[in-house]
Design an enzyme around this catalytic site. Structure first.
Site, PDB file in Angstrom:
ATOM      1  CD  GLU A   7       6.958  15.527  36.942  1.00 53.51           C
ATOM      2  OE1 GLU A   7       5.765  15.777  37.177  1.00 53.51           O
ATOM      3  OE2 GLU A   7       7.347  14.442  36.467  1.00 53.51           O
TER       4      GLU A   7
ATOM      5  CG  HIS B 195       2.441  14.752  41.170  1.00 49.38           C
ATOM      6  ND1 HIS B 195       3.050  15.954  40.908  1.00 49.38           N
ATOM      7  CD2 HIS B 195       2.808  13.935  40.145  1.00 49.38           C
ATOM      8  CE1 HIS B 195       3.749  15.857  39.772  1.00 49.38           C
ATOM      9  NE2 HIS B 195       3.620  14.645  39.291  1.00 49.38           N
TER      10      HIS B 195
ATOM     11  CG  HIS C 207       5.617  10.268  39.306  1.00 51.75           C
ATOM     12  ND1 HIS C 207       6.806  10.782  38.845  1.00 51.75           N
ATOM     13  CD2 HIS C 207       4.659  11.113  38.853  1.00 51.75           C
ATOM     14  CE1 HIS C 207       6.576  11.890  38.163  1.00 51.75           C
ATOM     15  NE2 HIS C 207       5.281  12.117  38.139  1.00 51.75           N
ATOM     16  CD  GLU C 208       0.971  10.397  38.833  1.00 52.43           C
ATOM     17  OE1 GLU C 208       0.595  11.521  39.231  1.00 52.43           O
ATOM     18  OE2 GLU C 208       1.646  10.236  37.792  1.00 52.43           O
TER      19      GLU C 208
END
Ligand code: MG
Length: 504
Positions: free
Chosen positions: A298, A272, A268-269
């Site tokens: 997001e 980003h 997830h990060e």
């Protein structure tokens, strides 16, 4: 003076504002990762000073004069220069319209509010937080009115939302949510009625944290995370912090018994981070050089986390790597089993632990309640019960106390009203973009089976990352995908997943 010279002045001024903001962001990263606990009061002082400096520069008459000059001769600007002007004027207008006194009152109210929220959450007692939330809401209404909200039938919510998602309105959100709510509830019901439970053991066991990180790094490498332009550190909460395309930092946490928090957190990060690393260096330190919006940001994390790392082709590629990195898991390293375990759907009380299907219902609940609070249709003493009722209606589960319900999120205590919908926008945009990427790259998922994820990063870089905020968010997504975002792609993805995993 000609417009080119003025444009240069704008870039100079903006470069300094951006440098001060980056110094701030770096100190915040430091606070979350390595700062000793007693450093908090010192750090709070430095951060406040830097915020003041950036605000001063942004609202200064000199910056105002540069923008007024360019505004006047707008027809001489090319589209990119117009985007810089739009972004700079937008930031300045907001900063100027909100009086310093209000900013300071808000800062105090949220500092105290955060402390009260922590205490209230520990004791599961909303009444301890209520007076603080009341003050924060009053100040947010005042802020919204300064920005043109309220009156003339204008929604108080919209200016606050616009802060996080430029151009988005509550009316447009209502439209998107109304397309989501029924189908998502129906999907959750189908899972319930199937009576099936997925076996999580392929992700569980006695798991060495270092080996978990090593596996996560392998996935990040395949995604194209540039370790020369980024780093990974431990923190209580996973986050991504960008300081320019050449310095992007992510954090992670782990469980000793389940690899999912570490793995999906890192992916997830990492999503980003790819966005931040992929911003056009030529736009660095300029008004249109940063990410388009929170929703678009997001979308990048959700796309990698949910559409890639929870897919069957991904696990066909990575199951053998996982087996080698973490052999002491309870369940088999079988791609099917890993795919099912990654796609578990189970309505729960806590948003941050929610699955892909019910997550957006958690957001809908918050969106509804914060709008009612702002408009005073709902009074604060009634909030905990309203939360619990809506949780039961939307998710089929009822919190047993305030900590599991209305006190679970930090956002309102921080004054972040209008923030929650960006999570759902991220999910919508992610599915919409992924569908377009699959169309443009017919071998995409065949590549996943061979752990070749780079073509997807290249597609995203070309379509999204490098554009910064040159285009407004919804237009950026529309141009990248060839059609405006709608709930369709997300719903099709979830329908398919529930059918395959739950046979429902
Ligand atoms: Mg995120």
């Amino acid at each position: 003076m000609n417009v080119q010279e003025k444009m240069k002045e704008l870039f100079q001024a903006w470069g300094r504002i951006s440098d001060v903001s980056r110094a701030r962001a770096l100190l915040e990263w430091d606070q979350e990762t390595v700062m000793p606990p007693s450093g908090i009061p010192h750090r709070a002082q430095v951060l406040a000073t830097l915020s003041g400096l950036a605000h001063e520069k942004l609202t200064s008459p000199e910056t105002g004069e540069i923008l007024a000059f360019l505004e006047e001769r707008k027809e001489e600007l090319d589209p990119l220069e117009k985007a810089h002007l739009r972004e700079a004027a937008r930031a300045r207008e907001k900063a100027v319209k909100i009086p310093r006194d209000l900013v300071e009152r808000m800062s105090r109210a949220t500092s105290l509010g955060l402390e009260a929220w922590k205490r209230a959450r520990e004791r599961a007692d909303f009444s301890l937080f209520l007076p603080h939330l009341k003050e924060i809401l009053d100040l947010k209404r005042e802020e919204s009115r300064c920005l043109g909200g309220g009156g003339d039938g204008k929604d108080l919510y919209d200016p606050l939302l616009d802060d996080y998602e430029p151009g988005m309105t509550s009316a447009r959100l209502e439209e998107l949510f109304s397309g989501l709510q029924g189908p998502l509830s129906a999907l959750a019901a189908r899972v319930r009625e199937s009576g099936r439970r997925v076996d999580l053991s392929p992700f569980q066991g006695d798991l060495d944290p270092e080996a978990q990180l090593a596996f996560g790094r392998k996935v990040l490498e395949a995604m194209g995370f540039d370790f020369r332009a980024g780093r990974i550190d431990r923190a209580v909460h996973p986050f991504c912090s960008g300081h320019g395309p050449g310095d992007v930092r992510i954090t992670w946490r782990y469980s000793r018994t389940d690899i999912r928090p570490a793995l999906f957190g890192l992916v997830h990060e990492g999503g980003h981070a790819l966005y931040e690393q992929g911003l056009d260096p030529a736009l660095d330190r300029t008004p249109a050089g940063g990410a388009a919006s929170l929703g678009v940001h997001e979308s990048q994390s959700r796309l990698w986390e949910n559409l890639v790392a929870r897919s069957l082709p991904f696990w066909e590629g990575f199951a053998p790597v996982l087996e080698k990195a973490l052999p002491r898991r309870k369940g088999p390293a079988d791609p099917e089993a890993l795919f099912r375990a990654a796609g578990e759907v189970r309505p729960s009380l806590i948003r941050v632990e929610a699955d892909e299907v019910t997550y957006n219902l958690h957001i809908l609940l918050r969106f509804r309640l914060e709008r009612e609070l702002l408009s005073e249709r709902l009074s604060l003493p009634d909030l905990p019960a309203a939360w619990n009722d809506l949780s039961e209606e939307l998710l089929g589960v009822r919190p047993g106390n305030d900590a599991e319900g209305v006190l679970q999120d930090i956002h309102w205590a921080m004054g972040a009203l209008g923030y929650f919908p960006t999570y759902t926008l991220g999910n919508l945009y992610a599915a919409h973009l992924f569908e377009a990427a699959r169309r443009d790259l017919p071998d995409l998922e065949e590549g996943f089976r061979k752990r070749e994820l780079l073509p997807l990063r290249e597609w995203l870089r070309e379509k999204i990352h490098r554009h910064g905020s040159v285009l407004p968010p919804e237009r950026l997504v529309t141009e990248a995908a060839g059609a405006p975002p709608s709930p369709e792609a997300l719903l099709a993805h979830l329908e398919n997943k529930v059918s395959v995993i739950y046979g429902a």
